[in-house]
Design a protein around this motif. Structure first.
Motif, mmCIF file in Angstrom:
data_model
loop_
_atom_site.group_PDB
_atom_site.id
_atom_site.type_symbol
_atom_site.label_atom_id
_atom_site.label_comp_id
_atom_site.label_asym_id
_atom_site.label_seq_id
_atom_site.Cartn_x
_atom_site.Cartn_y
_atom_site.Cartn_z
ATOM 1 N N ASP A 113 0.469 -1.226 0.042
ATOM 2 C CA ASP A 113 -0.165 -0.114 0.190
ATOM 3 C C ASP A 113 0.663 0.945 0.471
ATOM 4 N N VAL A 114 1.723 1.420 -1.694
ATOM 5 C CA VAL A 114 2.517 2.857 -1.205
ATOM 6 C C VAL A 114 1.418 3.903 -1.141
ATOM 7 N N GLU A 115 0.093 4.273 -0.902
ATOM 8 C CA GLU A 115 -0.659 5.375 -0.382
ATOM 9 C C GLU A 115 -0.604 5.868 0.874
ATOM 10 N N ALA A 116 -0.804 4.486 1.396
ATOM 11 C CA ALA A 116 -1.180 4.725 2.839
ATOM 12 C C ALA A 116 0.676 4.781 3.453
ATOM 13 N N ALA A 117 1.353 4.520 3.166
ATOM 14 C CA ALA A 117 2.926 4.911 3.454
ATOM 15 C C ALA A 117 3.268 6.344 3.161
ATOM 16 N N ARG A 118 2.819 6.821 1.133
ATOM 17 C CA ARG A 118 2.678 8.246 1.718
ATOM 18 C C ARG A 118 2.054 9.228 2.932
ATOM 19 N N ALA A 119 0.657 8.749 2.867
ATOM 20 C CA ALA A 119 0.304 9.601 3.619
ATOM 21 C C ALA A 119 0.679 9.467 5.152
ATOM 22 N N ARG A 120 2.051 8.346 5.087
ATOM 23 C CA ARG A 120 1.876 8.614 6.903
ATOM 24 C C ARG A 120 3.479 9.077 6.408
ATOM 25 N N LEU A 121 4.155 9.038 5.500
ATOM 26 C CA LEU A 121 5.663 9.678 5.727
ATOM 27 C C LEU A 121 5.680 11.362 5.802
ATOM 28 N N PRO A 122 5.268 11.887 6.341
ATOM 29 C CA PRO A 122 4.760 12.926 6.778
ATOM 30 C C PRO A 122 5.062 13.681 7.975
ATOM 31 N N HIS A 123 4.442 12.022 8.985
ATOM 32 C CA HIS A 123 4.492 12.380 9.694
ATOM 33 C C HIS A 123 6.504 11.811 10.324
ATOM 34 N N LEU A 124 6.641 11.307 10.013
ATOM 35 C CA LEU A 124 8.563 11.064 10.182
ATOM 36 C C LEU A 124 9.278 11.814 9.586
ATOM 37 N N CYS A 125 8.907 12.860 8.193
ATOM 38 C CA CYS A 125 10.160 13.500 7.546
ATOM 39 C C CYS A 125 9.808 14.244 6.948
ATOM 40 N N GLY A 126 10.401 15.569 6.176
ATOM 41 C CA GLY A 126 10.087 16.520 5.028
ATOM 42 C C GLY A 126 9.675 15.945 4.210
ATOM 43 N N ARG A 127 10.322 15.284 3.342
ATOM 44 C CA ARG A 127 10.592 14.741 2.039
ATOM 45 C C ARG A 127 8.552 14.992 1.297
ATOM 46 N N ASP A 128 8.794 15.268 0.383
ATOM 47 C CA ASP A 128 7.644 15.490 -0.463
ATOM 48 C C ASP A 128 7.633 14.093 -0.908
ATOM 49 N N PRO A 129 6.562 13.344 -0.233
ATOM 50 C CA PRO A 129 5.445 11.906 -0.429
ATOM 51 C C PRO A 129 5.572 11.091 -1.645
ATOM 52 N N GLN A 130 4.742 11.821 -2.661
ATOM 53 C CA GLN A 130 4.463 12.253 -3.976
ATOM 54 C C GLN A 130 5.168 12.142 -5.027
ATOM 55 N N ALA A 131 6.287 12.579 -4.478
ATOM 56 C CA ALA A 131 8.056 12.485 -5.520
ATOM 57 C C ALA A 131 8.705 10.396 -5.560
ATOM 58 N N LEU A 132 8.542 10.131 -4.429
ATOM 59 C CA LEU A 132 8.598 9.042 -4.082
ATOM 60 C C LEU A 132 7.607 6.958 -4.188
ATOM 61 N N ASP A 133 8.712 6.409 -4.566
ATOM 62 C CA ASP A 133 7.908 5.642 -5.406
ATOM 63 C C ASP A 133 8.123 4.044 -3.908
ATOM 64 N N ALA A 134 8.218 2.891 -3.953
ATOM 65 C CA ALA A 134 8.150 2.569 -2.514
ATOM 66 C C ALA A 134 9.705 2.609 -2.398
ATOM 67 N N ALA A 135 10.814 2.373 -3.292
ATOM 68 C CA ALA A 135 11.914 2.169 -3.021
ATOM 69 C C ALA A 135 12.885 3.760 -2.127
ATOM 70 N N GLY A 136 12.147 4.742 -2.446
ATOM 71 C CA GLY A 136 12.483 5.892 -1.750
ATOM 72 C C GLY A 136 11.764 6.532 -0.757
ATOM 73 N N ILE A 137 10.799 6.024 -0.433
ATOM 74 C CA ILE A 137 9.898 6.009 0.562
ATOM 75 C C ILE A 137 11.134 5.378 1.987
ATOM 76 N N ALA A 138 10.785 3.991 1.142
ATOM 77 C CA ALA A 138 11.731 2.970 2.667
ATOM 78 C C ALA A 138 13.361 3.591 2.926
ATOM 79 N N ARG A 139 14.000 4.006 1.840
ATOM 80 C CA ARG A 139 14.998 5.034 2.082
ATOM 81 C C ARG A 139 14.416 6.498 2.964
#
Length: 313
Positions: A113-139
């Motif tokens: 569920d990459v969309e759920a991961a993107r939605a949650r990522l801002p709670h952790l860091c300031g990256r633009d989640p929509q610019a990241l794929d699954a590998a980019g989110i993990a990194r």
């Protein structure tokens, strides 16, 4: 009770409290400080370094003064002194919340569920989640775990060892203020300059200790040292560089590269180029490494506090 023992018992209790309870859902002291700093900003903001420096002095100085007053008030009571140190430590460290958010993103990625991961990522860091794929989110998660191990755990313990409760509160105030105004947006490029520079200074010892402990606690000490020596200085942040490089080497992965903040694309150097790309499973490995580093940092800080006390006697 000697000051070093107060810190040892209080810091251990506070770190245990964080691991067992995590952050409070409402009324977190750091959030209270953030609202107070925001109110000060509304009064002082000018597009000028001097006004930004005043903002930094008022907010950080207020936190340090509050800690000093509270510490002085409870000094006659051993139990109260330990309890205050424990409460302050619990309030300023954030290792459990860091691990929880990282694992939440990791579970979403594991489920596809990459969309759920993107939605949650801002709670952790300031990256633009929509610019990241699954590998980019993990990194991004692994990099955030590394950097925040220093900012949210080790740095606070270091300054607690140096300055007791005022040191704990002062460090968290500096770190929080940098997150609020220390970035290079149009509004804060000048106003946040003092906060960003003070954060660099305050974070320096904790970042080096974090990097050193990651080499000890990780699975590849030689790789961690090699990546730290080769790549840390190429990172734009003087403190994130050593931490992220050592984590990359310890985990055997590559970090850094192209990323996006607030619509601004940055091309950062690759850290530990010999490593493999980050995988979803590396998030859990990074969290476990962060935990080990935090526990080791507690031991080092307690020992350092005792050494400082012994030299002062």
């Amino acid at each position: 009770m000697r000051a070093d023992r107060v810190f040892a018992y209080g810091a251990a209790a506070g770190l245990l409290g964080d691991q067992l309870l995590g952050d409070p859902r409402r009324g977190h002291p750091v959030a209270v400080f953030g609202r107070a700093a925001g109110a000060v900003e509304k009064v002082l903001w000018r597009d000028h370094r001097g006004w930004g420096a005043l903002h930094t002095a008022v907010c950080v100085g207020g936190a340090v003064a509050l800690g000093a007053a509270a510490q002085s008030l409870v000094r006659p009571s051993r139990a109260a002194s330990v309890a205050l140190t424990a409460a302050a430590t619990w309030a300023v460290v954030g290792g459990t919340s860091l691990a929880r958010e990282a694992r939440t993103v990791g579970r979403a990625l594991e489920a596809g569920d990459v969309e759920a991961a993107r939605a949650r990522l801002p709670h952790l860091c300031g990256r633009d989640p929509q610019a990241l794929d699954a590998a980019g989110i993990a990194r991004a998660v692994v990099e955030s775990v590394a950097e925040n191990t220093s900012d949210a755990v080790v740095g606070a313990l270091v300054w607690g060892a140096v300055g007791g409760v005022p040191g704990l509160l002062g460090f968290r105030a500096v770190n929080t203020l940098d997150a609020m105004v220390g970035h290079r947006s149009a509004r804060y490029r000048r106003y946040g300059w003092a906060s960003a520079r003070l954060d660099d200074v305050a974070g320096w010892p904790g970042a080096r200790l974090t990097a050193g402990l990651a080499t000890v606690a990780g699975g590849d000490p030689a790789g961690a040292v090699r990546a730290w020596r080769a790549d840390a200085g190429r990172h734009p942040s003087p403190n994130a560089g050593p931490v992220e490089a050592s984590f990359a080497g310890a985990l055997g992965v590559r970090l850094g590269g192209t990323l996006s903040y607030g619509g601004r694309v940055e091309h950062r150097p690759v850290l530990n180029r010999e490593g493999r790309p980050v995988e979803v499973g590396d998030i859990e490995r990074a969290v476990r490494l962060s935990r080990r580093v935090g526990l080791l940092a507690l031991g080092v800080s307690v020992a350092a506090r005792a050494l400082l006390k012994g030299r002062a006697s």
